[in-house]
Design a protein around this motif. Structure first.
Motif, PDB file in Angstrom:
ATOM      1  N   LEU A  56      18.278 -44.740   0.793  1.00 33.98           N
ATOM      2  CA  LEU A  56      17.900 -44.215   2.113  1.00 33.98           C
ATOM      3  C   LEU A  56      18.851 -44.729   3.192  1.00 33.98           C
ATOM      4  O   LEU A  56      19.264 -43.978   4.082  1.00 33.98           O
ATOM      5  CB  LEU A  56      16.466 -44.622   2.461  1.00 33.98           C
ATOM      6  N   ALA A  62      17.202 -43.963   6.706  1.00 39.49           N
ATOM      7  CA  ALA A  62      16.322 -45.049   7.160  1.00 39.49           C
ATOM      8  C   ALA A  62      17.163 -46.124   7.840  1.00 39.49           C
ATOM      9  O   ALA A  62      18.338 -46.301   7.521  1.00 39.49           O
ATOM     10  CB  ALA A  62      15.565 -45.664   5.977  1.00 39.49           C
ATOM     11  N   ALA A  95       9.523 -44.979   4.895  1.00 40.21           N
ATOM     12  CA  ALA A  95      10.623 -45.828   5.397  1.00 40.21           C
ATOM     13  C   ALA A  95      11.465 -45.153   6.488  1.00 40.21           C
ATOM     14  O   ALA A  95      11.803 -45.793   7.491  1.00 40.21           O
ATOM     15  CB  ALA A  95      11.504 -46.283   4.224  1.00 40.21           C
ATOM     16  N   PRO A  96      11.813 -43.854   6.340  1.00 41.99           N
ATOM     17  CA  PRO A  96      12.652 -43.233   7.375  1.00 41.99           C
ATOM     18  C   PRO A  96      11.987 -43.157   8.752  1.00 41.99           C
ATOM     19  O   PRO A  96      12.677 -43.053   9.768  1.00 41.99           O
ATOM     20  CB  PRO A  96      12.901 -41.822   6.827  1.00 41.99           C
TER      21      PRO A  96
END
Lengths: 349, 349
Positions: free
Chosen positions: B152, B158, B344-345
């Protein structure tokens, strides 16, 4: 005393060094009380009607090529060096990296000392190997490398340094170095016989090439590492000690500190000849002593005289070496924890 | 197809969700071919004449309170997000610390992003919990948290942040919070029944106190961490999600980002009442929305409607929340990897 719930089994054996029959109780549990076990870490497994399996009520430890069971017969206060104390703690980090030599992703574990995270200085590095059938997790899961180092550093007995623990298994694509066979392809083991498992293949030459090509550059690029051979040590236990001698003696331009814990070339190479053994690495005695800051040979007193003889042969040939014998221990992790405890304080001085 | 060597056994069952009988071959090995398993990570165990044990030919994973076996039915290319790619890699570090609240040494794992080791900047922190019967190793051993974050971050999807994975189990000296009983004290499990193992005891209140008193201060003292509630997130899966709601909703002065993966207070607390549920945490809707930067609810589509209903109830009450449903997955690690990939992002924006 061991207690195994196997209500419908006809026979349950406990395998811990030797083979113990167990006796079934009215509650369907099989029990046995073993003879007293010597102090230290012991792998064990169960044979339930011929199936060799791990105990499901305890944690498993990777050894003999599988996640088998382990039991620690703890030392008394003299074992505090491998237990957590109220001192600053370093950490053991899981680090994945791609190996150009093997064409595969590999995992190593890296111990960084307590002052690493908040500090700015660079450190020497010890590359530390596991033994046969174990993996890169052995030194922290069974060996308690982190507690041993934390305690030595807090007591100012050892310098702060980084410890890198990699996996011995390394082959190039298409290379066949299999040294383990699948238990499933074997006849049932005889009583007391350890099961065998297939691991990723291994050749010592490929491991050395991988270490020099992939591992060391990755470590020195990722962590704050002091450069040069005099800041680079290598040691290992059992098969990892044998590999350490193979790697370091062929590359003394890369390593200045060498340790073999219950493992070295001594004795394996037949009669020791200072002129020809290990590819003539010892032939120029003065040059060897100048290059190698320390050659450490550790062994458990219950493991036989081979390592002591090798040390004496080296000494007789004028090769400086340090010999350590762990009292009352065999070919197991307590011997190797004690070896690290003796070895680490002498490093990078 | 599973193949188990148990030459003298009378009956060998494979337990993977449901119970499968196996058939003995001439070579003493028992085999069975299961129905196709859905994609994802599945725990399994063997019952050899009534003894419930792990497969000795595969690695073990700590779940249901013991080191049982696990098999991954991998995703295709869409699963590359949880596999190692040729991108910069962070590391997962084992960190021991002493808890004044429990009076015991505890172990957590800390993911630091790729640029942490060589960098100087400070990072926000996500505290991420495992589920029932698992431990602090679950998120990297079964969840691949490190590969998910590495990928990510490399894709700039992220922000770089630290992930701290601790163990739910926490009791004060003398406190009894046992929620697991020893398999050895139970009658043999019925076919298909999961064995139970005793874990260290657990009380949610003690975990919260330990986290605020011991864990968070240790992390913020040891690592380069951005201060304040807006740089602190907490999430967990299943029982860890439930604990996340207990901890964060009672301490919104400490946390601004909240995630429940297949686990939250929704539905457990009976009918949802925005005025009284979770101690009235949602009562002042405007204040809640102002304080909580994100309330994330993730679930597998095969897990039932409870979490979706909870999200709808929150929305109806004017509580901002993010709902994510993982298509075609159940209460297992693929659902939770996907939840982290979605969660998470959105963090620390």
């Amino acid at each position: 005393m061991f207690r195994i719930v196997a209500p419908d089994a006809r026979k349950v054996d406990l395998r811990i060094g030797k083979n113990y029959d167990t006796v079934k109780g009215d509650d369907g549990a099989w029990t046995v009380t073993t003879a007293p076990l010597v102090v230290g870490f012991h792998y064990y497994s169960l044979a339930v009607d011929g199936a060799v399996l791990a105990d499901s009520n305890t944690r498993t430890f990777f050894g003999s090529g599988w996640d088998n069971s382990g039991i620690e017969i703890p030392e008394g206060p003299e074992g505090d060096y491998y237990r957590p104390q109220d001192v600053p703690h370093g950490q053991v980090s899981q680090r994945w990296y791609f190996s150009k030599v093997t064409g595969q992703w590999r995992r190593c574990y890296v111990y960084t000392p307590p002052d690493y995270e908040s500090g700015k200085t660079s450190y020497p590095v010890l590359y530390l190997l596991h033994g046969w059938g174990e993996n890169e997790q052995g030194w922290h899961a069974q060996g308690h490398v982190d507690f041993i180092m934390d305690n030595l550093i807090a007591a100012k007995k050892a310098r702060s340094f980084i410890v890198v623990m990699d996996n011995l298994n390394a082959v190039k694509p298409g290379e066949d170095g299999t040294i383990f066979i699948s238990r499933a392809l074997q006849p049932p083991p005889k009583p007391g016989e350890q099961p065998m498992r297939r691991l990723a293949s291994f050749t010592g030459a490929t491991f050395t090439e991988m270490m020099l090509t992939d591992l060391i550059p990755m470590i020195e690029k990722t962590y704050r590492v002091l450069p040069g051979r005099e800041n680079r040590a290598m040691a290992g236990l059992s098969m990892g000690g044998f590999q350490t001698f193979r790697t370091t003696l062929a590359h003394l331009d890369q390593f200045a500190w060498i340790g073999g814990f219950s493992g070295s070339t001594g004795g394996f190479a037949g009669d020791f000849d200072p002129k020809t053994s290990d590819g003539g690495a010892y032939a120029d005695t003065a040059a060897f002593n100048r290059k190698v800051k320390m050659l450490f040979l550790g062994i458990g007193s219950a493991e036989g005289p081979r390592t002591k003889k090798f040390s004496e042969q080296l000494t007789a040939a004028g090769i400086h070496n340090v010999y350590f014998e762990s009292p009352g221990t065999a070919h197991e992790w307590l011997t190797w924890r004690r070896c690290l405890k003796e070895f680490a304080p002498l490093l990078f001085r």
